[in-house]
Scaffold this motif. Structure first.
Motif, mmCIF file in Angstrom:
data_model
loop_
_atom_site.group_PDB
_atom_site.id
_atom_site.type_symbol
_atom_site.label_atom_id
_atom_site.label_comp_id
_atom_site.label_asym_id
_atom_site.label_seq_id
_atom_site.Cartn_x
_atom_site.Cartn_y
_atom_site.Cartn_z
ATOM 1 N N GLY A 186 0.812 -1.217 0.000
ATOM 2 C CA GLY A 186 0.000 0.000 0.000
ATOM 3 C C GLY A 186 0.843 1.263 0.000
ATOM 4 O O GLY A 186 0.532 2.244 -0.701
ATOM 5 N N LEU A 187 1.930 1.263 0.766
ATOM 6 C CA LEU A 187 2.821 2.430 0.795
ATOM 7 C C LEU A 187 3.479 2.654 -0.562
ATOM 8 O O LEU A 187 3.591 3.806 -1.032
ATOM 9 C CB LEU A 187 3.893 2.238 1.872
ATOM 10 N N GLN A 188 3.926 1.590 -1.211
ATOM 11 C CA GLN A 188 4.569 1.737 -2.516
ATOM 12 C C GLN A 188 3.582 2.268 -3.557
ATOM 13 O O GLN A 188 3.941 3.120 -4.389
ATOM 14 C CB GLN A 188 5.153 0.395 -2.965
ATOM 15 N N MET A 189 2.340 1.791 -3.499
ATOM 16 C CA MET A 189 1.340 2.264 -4.445
ATOM 17 C C MET A 189 0.935 3.712 -4.170
ATOM 18 O O MET A 189 0.627 4.471 -5.105
ATOM 19 C CB MET A 189 0.109 1.348 -4.412
ATOM 20 N N LEU A 190 0.936 4.103 -2.905
ATOM 21 C CA LEU A 190 0.637 5.505 -2.592
ATOM 22 C C LEU A 190 1.662 6.442 -3.222
ATOM 23 O O LEU A 190 1.310 7.512 -3.736
ATOM 24 C CB LEU A 190 0.616 5.699 -1.067
ATOM 25 N N ASP A 191 2.934 6.038 -3.197
ATOM 26 C CA ASP A 191 3.981 6.863 -3.812
ATOM 27 C C ASP A 191 3.759 7.013 -5.313
ATOM 28 O O ASP A 191 3.902 8.106 -5.875
ATOM 29 C CB ASP A 191 5.357 6.248 -3.543
ATOM 30 N N VAL A 192 3.408 5.899 -5.972
ATOM 31 C CA VAL A 192 3.186 5.951 -7.422
ATOM 32 C C VAL A 192 1.965 6.799 -7.753
ATOM 33 O O VAL A 192 1.989 7.633 -8.675
ATOM 34 C CB VAL A 192 3.025 4.523 -7.993
ATOM 35 N N LEU A 193 0.876 6.596 -6.999
ATOM 36 C CA LEU A 193 -0.346 7.355 -7.274
ATOM 37 C C LEU A 193 -0.144 8.848 -7.042
ATOM 38 O O LEU A 193 -0.680 9.677 -7.788
ATOM 39 C CB LEU A 193 -1.491 6.822 -6.405
ATOM 40 N N GLU A 194 0.629 9.195 -6.013
ATOM 41 C CA GLU A 194 0.901 10.617 -5.773
ATOM 42 C C GLU A 194 1.662 11.227 -6.949
ATOM 43 O O GLU A 194 1.400 12.371 -7.349
ATOM 44 C CB GLU A 194 1.692 10.793 -4.481
ATOM 45 N N TYR A 195 2.591 10.455 -7.522
ATOM 46 C CA TYR A 195 3.326 10.955 -8.697
ATOM 47 C C TYR A 195 2.395 11.114 -9.896
ATOM 48 O O TYR A 195 2.408 12.141 -10.591
ATOM 49 C CB TYR A 195 4.464 9.999 -9.043
ATOM 50 N N ILE A 196 1.560 10.089 -10.132
ATOM 51 C CA ILE A 196 0.650 10.157 -11.283
ATOM 52 C C ILE A 196 -0.332 11.315 -11.127
ATOM 53 O O ILE A 196 -0.587 12.078 -12.086
ATOM 54 C CB ILE A 196 -0.105 8.820 -11.426
ATOM 55 N N HIS A 197 -0.878 11.466 -9.936
ATOM 56 C CA HIS A 197 -1.847 12.544 -9.708
ATOM 57 C C HIS A 197 -1.187 13.911 -9.825
ATOM 58 O O HIS A 197 -1.834 14.883 -10.253
ATOM 59 C CB HIS A 197 -2.486 12.380 -8.320
ATOM 60 N N SER A 198 0.072 14.001 -9.440
ATOM 61 C CA SER A 198 0.773 15.290 -9.562
ATOM 62 C C SER A 198 0.979 15.681 -11.021
ATOM 63 O O SER A 198 1.162 16.866 -11.333
ATOM 64 C CB SER A 198 2.127 15.219 -8.859
ATOM 65 N N ARG A 199 0.918 14.688 -11.905
ATOM 66 C CA ARG A 199 1.037 14.960 -13.343
ATOM 67 C C ARG A 199 -0.319 15.202 -13.992
ATOM 68 O O ARG A 199 -0.407 15.412 -15.214
ATOM 69 C CB ARG A 199 1.714 13.778 -14.033
ATOM 70 N N GLY A 200 -1.402 15.143 -13.171
ATOM 71 C CA GLY A 200 -2.741 15.426 -13.686
ATOM 72 C C GLY A 200 -3.466 14.219 -14.255
ATOM 73 O O GLY A 200 -4.430 14.389 -15.014
ATOM 74 N N TYR A 201 -3.058 12.988 -13.884
ATOM 75 C CA TYR A 201 -3.680 11.773 -14.396
ATOM 76 C C TYR A 201 -4.146 10.888 -13.250
ATOM 77 O O TYR A 201 -3.658 10.991 -12.120
ATOM 78 C CB TYR A 201 -2.697 10.976 -15.268
ATOM 79 N N VAL A 202 -5.081 10.001 -13.594
ATOM 80 C CA VAL A 202 -5.487 8.928 -12.689
ATOM 81 C C VAL A 202 -5.299 7.609 -13.431
ATOM 82 O O VAL A 202 -5.390 7.552 -14.656
ATOM 83 C CB VAL A 202 -6.949 9.082 -12.222
#
Length: 540
Positions: free
Chosen positions: A157-173
């Motif tokens: 869950g922690l590893q996926m949170l890091d990836v999702l935060e990066y993707i969301h910071s780029r304006g994507y889901v």
């Protein structure tokens, strides 16, 4: 003359997407963007929209294939969306800069190495070159008996949170987070890192527009994990976290409440709405093993507005605090072994004979079934550290008798009152009471062999001699005892122990002292001779 054989049309698989024909091993793909040539190796697997092959740089003489090429017919759309996403967000320099800003040693965001189109046997293909990864989490989940250890779940869950935060910071889901799209790294130092792949459903967030359901895109994604917003056709950032939460819940419990109704998307949607409406009650009621951290994670998602940016730091802290309480660091090696089965504690419900009257009556079962007898349950021995505890008093049990009260025993301490000393009773007439008098000299014990004198007690006639100094006429004394061998001597001594009725005073004590008397020649008596001498009895 036989006519030309028609080329077989590409096969179709699900939702009308065409599956590509197999690409022969050794096929060389020319990348016009990166000016490279890629050589196709053995197939790795077939995805939802295309096939994935191992690949290597055509100039490399090594026999291994460190890259993976995803190929699908150009008519399909998912890889087109994925190529656009990777070209904008999977650049190596951008990812490295983000990792430095967040102080991350690893990030599960894949880096792409090439993309383009390629023609093979008259068919146009679209391809994407990525790093080659290892096993996917879904296959590891099945191998573990569809249960992960809680620490492993929160590490993922922690590893996926890091990836999702990066993707969301780029304006994507991402909109399609699942175990099949999470792959373990193969490079040295990345074996413990999971990478999120397959961005075929990645959608750009419309921040300047209100949340509007889109029936055309409703229920997109993997139905088991699709978020409530995606069921309405509008993927969101909070929806990505919700999908991650469903995955973690599945990894912990091994099941999802809506698994049996996956064929009906609207039913699944309604069950998810009901499940998250009171998530704490629904989880604790049916799933006692789910940690509090995941419940609070779902509660945070429920508190978010559709277009709100999640609080990643708060979510990360929830997971990290749980791992810390378990003595696990997020950087520890991922353990995909099945969780150990812990024996549940059972209460000792065995009934003692003395407590038989407290047993509940057996109730008859419905439908006329015979009542079940209540047998004794096995006892569970629990080791308790009682080193610093006071031992409990041992209860005395009687074999027969009335049942003791169930009320707890109360220990009452009784304080003994000190009684005032009573006066010594008056001495008898013509008798001095010397029982209360003490002497500093201890009587010397004589060996029975050397004891030539008789034992004298206070009940003997000598007590009257000590008291009056005269022989009473009632005393039947023997001549060999009082034959001028004793005398009375007065000695003043200080008592060693204080008496109740005296202070530091000297006491006059009368003692019987043996007097040395000159030897008197005694005549031989018949008492000194044997009982029978020469067969005759002694004279009467």
């Amino acid at each position: 003359m036989a006519g030309k054989a028609k080329k077989a049309a590409p096969k179709k698989k699900g939702a009308g997407y065409k599956m590509p024909d197999p690409i022969p091993t050794g096929e060389v793909i020319k990348d016009t963007i990166f000016k490279k040539e890629w050589r196709i190796g053995p197939s790795i697997g077939v995805g939802g929209f295309g096939e994935i092959y191992s690949a290597c740089d055509n100039t490399s003489k090594a026999k291994d294939y460190p890259y993976a090429i995803k190929i699908e017919p150009s008519e399909n759309g998912p890889l087109f969306v994925e190529n656009n996403f990777y070209s904008r967000n999977a650049n190596k320099d951008d990812i490295t800069q983000y990792m430095k800003s967040k102080k991350l040693s690893n990030l599960g965001m894949p880096i792409y190495y090439g993309k383009g189109t390629h023609a093979c046997k008259g068919t146009s293909y679209r391809y994407l070159v990525l790093e080659k990864y290892g096993k996917d989490v879904w296959s590891l989940f099945n191998n573990a008996g569809k249960r992960f250890q809680p620490a492993t779940v929160f590490q993922l869950g922690l590893q996926m949170l890091d990836v999702l935060e990066y993707i969301h910071s780029r304006g994507y889901v991402h909109a399609d987070i699942k175990g099949a799209n999470m792959l373990l790294g193969l490079k040295k130092g990345c074996e413990n890192q999971v990478y999120l792949v397959d961005f075929g459903l990645a959608t750009r967030v419309k921040e300047d527009q209100p949340f509007t359901p889109n029936p055309k895109c409703a229920h997109d994604g993997t139905i088991e994990y699709t978020s409530r917003d995606a069921h309405l056709g509008e993927p969101t950032m909070r929806g990505d976290l919700e999908i991650l939460g469903y995955n973690m819940f599945h990894w912990l419990t091994g099941e999802l409440p809506w698994e049996k109704v996956l064929k009906t998307a609207t039913t699944v949607q309604n069950m998810k709405e009901s499940f998250l409406k009171d998530v704490r009650k629904n989880i604790t009621k049916q799933f006692a093993d789910v940690p509090e951290a995941l419940i609070k994670f779902f509660e945070h998602i429920n508190a978010l507005k559709p277009k709100a940016v999640p609080d990643y730091a708060k979510c990360r802290k929830l997971f990290e605090d749980y791992l810390k309480a378990q003595g696990v660091k997020r950087t520890n090696k991922l353990d995909f072994a099945p969780p150990k089965k812990t024996a549940s504690k059972t209460i000792d419900n065995s009934i003692e004979e003395d407590d038989a009257s407290d047993e509940e009556p057996i109730k008859p079962q419905k439908n006329g079934d015979a009542p079940k007898r209540r047998g004794r349950k096995p006892k569970v021995t629990v080791e308790v550290d009682t080193e610093n505890e006071e031992p409990e008093p041992v209860k005395e049990t009687k074999k027969k008798g009335k049942r003791k009260s169930s009320e707890p025993a109360v220990l009452v301490k009784v304080k003994k009152a000190k009684l005032n000393p009573t006066q010594t009773p008056p001495a008898k007439k013509n008798h001095t009471n010397i029982a209360t008098q003490t002497s500093t000299e201890k009587p010397v014990r004589q060996s029975p062999r050397n004891n030539t004198s008789r034992h004298v007690s206070f009940d003997s006639p000598i007590s009257e001699i000590v008291g009056n100094g005269k022989m009473s006429s009632s005393i039947n004394s023997s001549g060999d005892i009082f034959d001028d061998s004793f005398t009375i001597k007065e000695v003043k001594v200080k008592p060693k122990r204080k008496l109740l009725s005296m202070k530091d005073e000297e006491v006059t004590v009368k003692r019987v002292v043996k007097k040395k008397v000159a030897g008197v020649k005694k005549t031989r008596s018949w008492k000194d001779s044997a009982t029978i001498v020469n067969g005759r009895a002694p004279p009467s």
